[in-house]
Write an enzyme that holds these catalytic residues in place. Structure first.
Site, PDB file in Angstrom:
ATOM      1  N   CYS A   1      23.188  36.263  32.049  1.00 59.64           N
ATOM      2  CA  CYS A   1      23.732  37.593  31.765  1.00 59.64           C
ATOM      3  C   CYS A   1      25.136  37.492  31.164  1.00 59.64           C
ATOM      4  CB  CYS A   1      23.681  38.459  33.018  1.00 59.64           C
ATOM      5  SG  CYS A   1      23.722  40.210  32.610  1.00 59.64           S
TER       6      CYS A   1
ATOM      7  N   HIS B   1      18.308  38.090  34.415  1.00 59.66           N
ATOM      8  CA  HIS B   1      18.659  37.269  35.580  1.00 59.66           C
ATOM      9  C   HIS B   1      17.417  36.543  36.098  1.00 59.66           C
ATOM     10  CE1 HIS B   1      22.768  38.802  36.297  1.00 59.66           C
ATOM     11  NE2 HIS B   1      22.304  39.907  35.750  1.00 59.66           N
TER      12      HIS B   1
ATOM     13  N   GLU C   1      17.242  34.185  38.021  1.00 61.76           N
ATOM     14  CA  GLU C   1      17.413  33.791  39.429  1.00 61.76           C
ATOM     15  C   GLU C   1      16.782  34.792  40.398  1.00 61.76           C
ATOM     16  OE1 GLU C   1      19.804  34.912  37.450  1.00 61.76           O
ATOM     17  OE2 GLU C   1      21.344  36.054  38.513  1.00 61.76           O
TER      18      GLU C   1
END
Ligand code: GLN
Length: 542
Positions: free
Chosen positions: A386, A515, A517
């Protein structure tokens, strides 16, 4: 059949209630039950999106775009399932809907009271989330610690549910048992007080899960049993372990799923934790070290370093390292430091890869850009998430495309070369101070370039990832930057938004506007993190 397990915290926050709740979910899921989990946060904020990560930890974004607490991330990782908006509530959110209903005359002229209307709203939300997730068992984690004013109405909801259907509702207290250095002995008194507090709210715990540095021993089990009115076998030992993913196995050593199943009068089914056990074994036995630096700014509170703001990034790195059978070592690198002494960036040579995670605002940005420049020039594997991707685009524009003053308008509104600028609909929202839950949030599709490292990692060209941002890559610069070797590796299906950038010829230089993650799980590591760790591992070999 619908069963509910409330998980509450005793003595202090930060004892691992979220991990314990997730682990209880895991062991019940492994017994063949459909499990979901809900997080209740007692603060007034309607969601976690408006809170400073240094204070509150990471903001975890769900598929459907809710900005929630990091514990929702733990539930997703342990249960290997998506948890949606309905599974998260705060005091603010609960009051908001009760007040809206009152304004709509939906209470039919009645006096709307804190009790019972607030707990009833909480109960309705719990049941709705359980039904939507088709859950046999719904775990409800109440944030904060028993005895706080803030969560009393949520305890009241638990009490009411238990009173109405006692066989369907269990209460688990996760408490902390200190071992003061000066005594060298585990103390149970704070937990006894926590149970007294619960009792005064009309609640008796069914289990006490004992968090401590060491396992709880016989004499202290006995003490808790007598003073807290609970069988010794319902005092569950949950000592510190190396990895949070061991916790379900620790709880199963205490036969917790059997005991819960019995109390809830459920049918005992066979156990299946094999894949999980295998993953934990690899985590514990891998010995080849991969050293990753996370270059960020949300680490320090006072004199303490709290990596909580980046918890999903850390967990994703662990998942990928485990899949590659390497041992992960992470260092927290405060990007402010590189601003004070730019030559310190050379220390990055000691790493096998760096991650620049998401963020907002100007602090530490120039330090992050220095780190990115170092990674690009020295062929150090780099993953930008990001803000990390936005700053990598700026670094490339400044130093490769020679566009001076390249910047993001988030920091420099009048930049001559606004490589990153605000999305038009976002400008409108900010102009009206419309800040809460208004970023580009949740899952969006993305199409990958077939010649990209990302395409190779995912093994397919259409992906879906979660977002949380207001700014985007400025399309006016596409031609100028790609001519210099920047690859727009992922675009939105309408080709209007740049979602991934790469640098061709670099072993691994990937920046994502989304994102990744948020979607990595221990049993399903994320492809980009896997590819990043593989590149880092290759660097050790070289
Ligand atoms: N501050 C940037 C934006 O709003 C990046 C946000 C992030 O990293 N989550 O677009």
């Amino acid at each position: 059949m619908s069963k509910f397990i409330f998980v509450m915290g005793g003595v202090m926050s930060g004892v691992g209630k979220g991990v314990t709740a997730s682990s209880i979910g895991k062991i019940l899921q492994a017994r063949g039950y459909q499990v979901t989990a809900i997080k209740i946060d007692p603060y007034i904020n309607v969601d976690a999106g408006t809170m400073n990560p240094t204070e509150h930890g990471e903001v975890f974004v769900t598929e459907d775009g809710d900005e929630t607490d990091q514990d929702i991330g733990h539930y997703e990782r342990f249960l290997n399932t998506n948890i949606l908006r309905d599974n998260y509530m705060t005091t603010g959110r609960v009051y908001q809907s009760v007040i809206a209903r009152e304004r709509n005359l939906e209470y039919g002229g009645k006096c709307v009271e804190v009790v019972p209307h607030i707990p009833e709203e909480v109960i309705a939300r719990i049941k709705k989330a359980g039904t939507k997730a088709k859950a046999d068992i719904t775990i409800i984690e109440i944030g904060g610690t028993v005895g706080e004013y803030q969560n009393i109405l949520f305890l009241e909801a638990a009490r009411m549910m238990h009173y109405r259907t006692p066989k369907d509702v269990l209460i688990i207290l996760v408490s902390f048992l200190p071992i003061p250095g000066t005594l060298g002995e585990m103390k149970t008194k704070p937990t006894q007080y926590a149970v007294q507090q619960l009792n005064s709210a009309g609640i008796q715990p069914d289990f006490i899960v004992c968090r401590s540095a060491k396992p709880i021993d016989g004499p202290r089990r006995k003490k808790l049993s007598i003073f807290c009115n609970i069988h010794e076998t319902d005092v569950i030992s949950n000592p510190d372990v190396d990895s949070i993913y061991e916790v379900p196995l620790v709880l199963e050593k205490e036969r917790l799923s059997d005991k819960i199943i019995k109390k809830l009068e459920l049918k005992a089914k066979t156990k299946d934790l094999k894949e999980w056990q295998k993953m934990v074994r690899t985590l514990k036995t891998a010995s080849k070290i991969v050293k990753i630096g996370i270059v960020g700014k949300y680490f320090a509170t006072g004199d303490f370093i709290l990596p909580d703001s980046y918890i999903s990034v850390i967990e994703s790195l662990k998942h990928a390292a485990c899949a590659d059978k390497v041992k992960l070592v992470i260092d927290w690198i405060n990007s402010d430091a590189y601003e004070k002494s730019p030559s310190a960036v050379k220390e990055l040579n000691g790493y096998d890869g760096i991650v620049v995670p998401g963020g907002f605002g100007s602090r530490g940005v120039e330090g992050k850009i220095l780190a990115i420049k170092y990674a690009r020039e020295n062929k150090l594997p780099f993953l930008g998430l990001c803000y990390g991707m936005q700053l990598a685009s700026i670094e490339f524009a400044r130093n490769v495309a020679k566009l001076p003053d390249a910047h993001t308008t988030e920091i420099k509104p009048n930049a001559k070369n606004p490589i990153i600028h605000i999305m038009p609909d976002q400008a409108e929202k900010l102009a009206h101070k419309n800040y809460g839950n208004t970023m580009r949030l949740g899952a969006y599709p993305c199409v990958l370039d077939k010649d990209s490292v990302s395409f190779k990692a995912y093994g397919k060209n259409r992906i879906s990832e979660r977002h949380r941002h207001r700014y985007e890559f400025n399309n006016d610069y596409r031609a100028r930057l790609t001519k210099k070797g920047l690859l727009l590796a992922g675009l939105s299906p309408d080709k209007k938004l740049v979602e991934i950038i790469e640098i061709s010829g670099h072993p691994f230089f990937v920046g994502t506007q989304f994102h990744p993650e948020l979607k990595s799980r221990p049993l399903a590591p994320h492809p980009l993190f896997k590819a990043f760790i593989a590149a880092a591992k290759a660097r050790i070999k070289n």
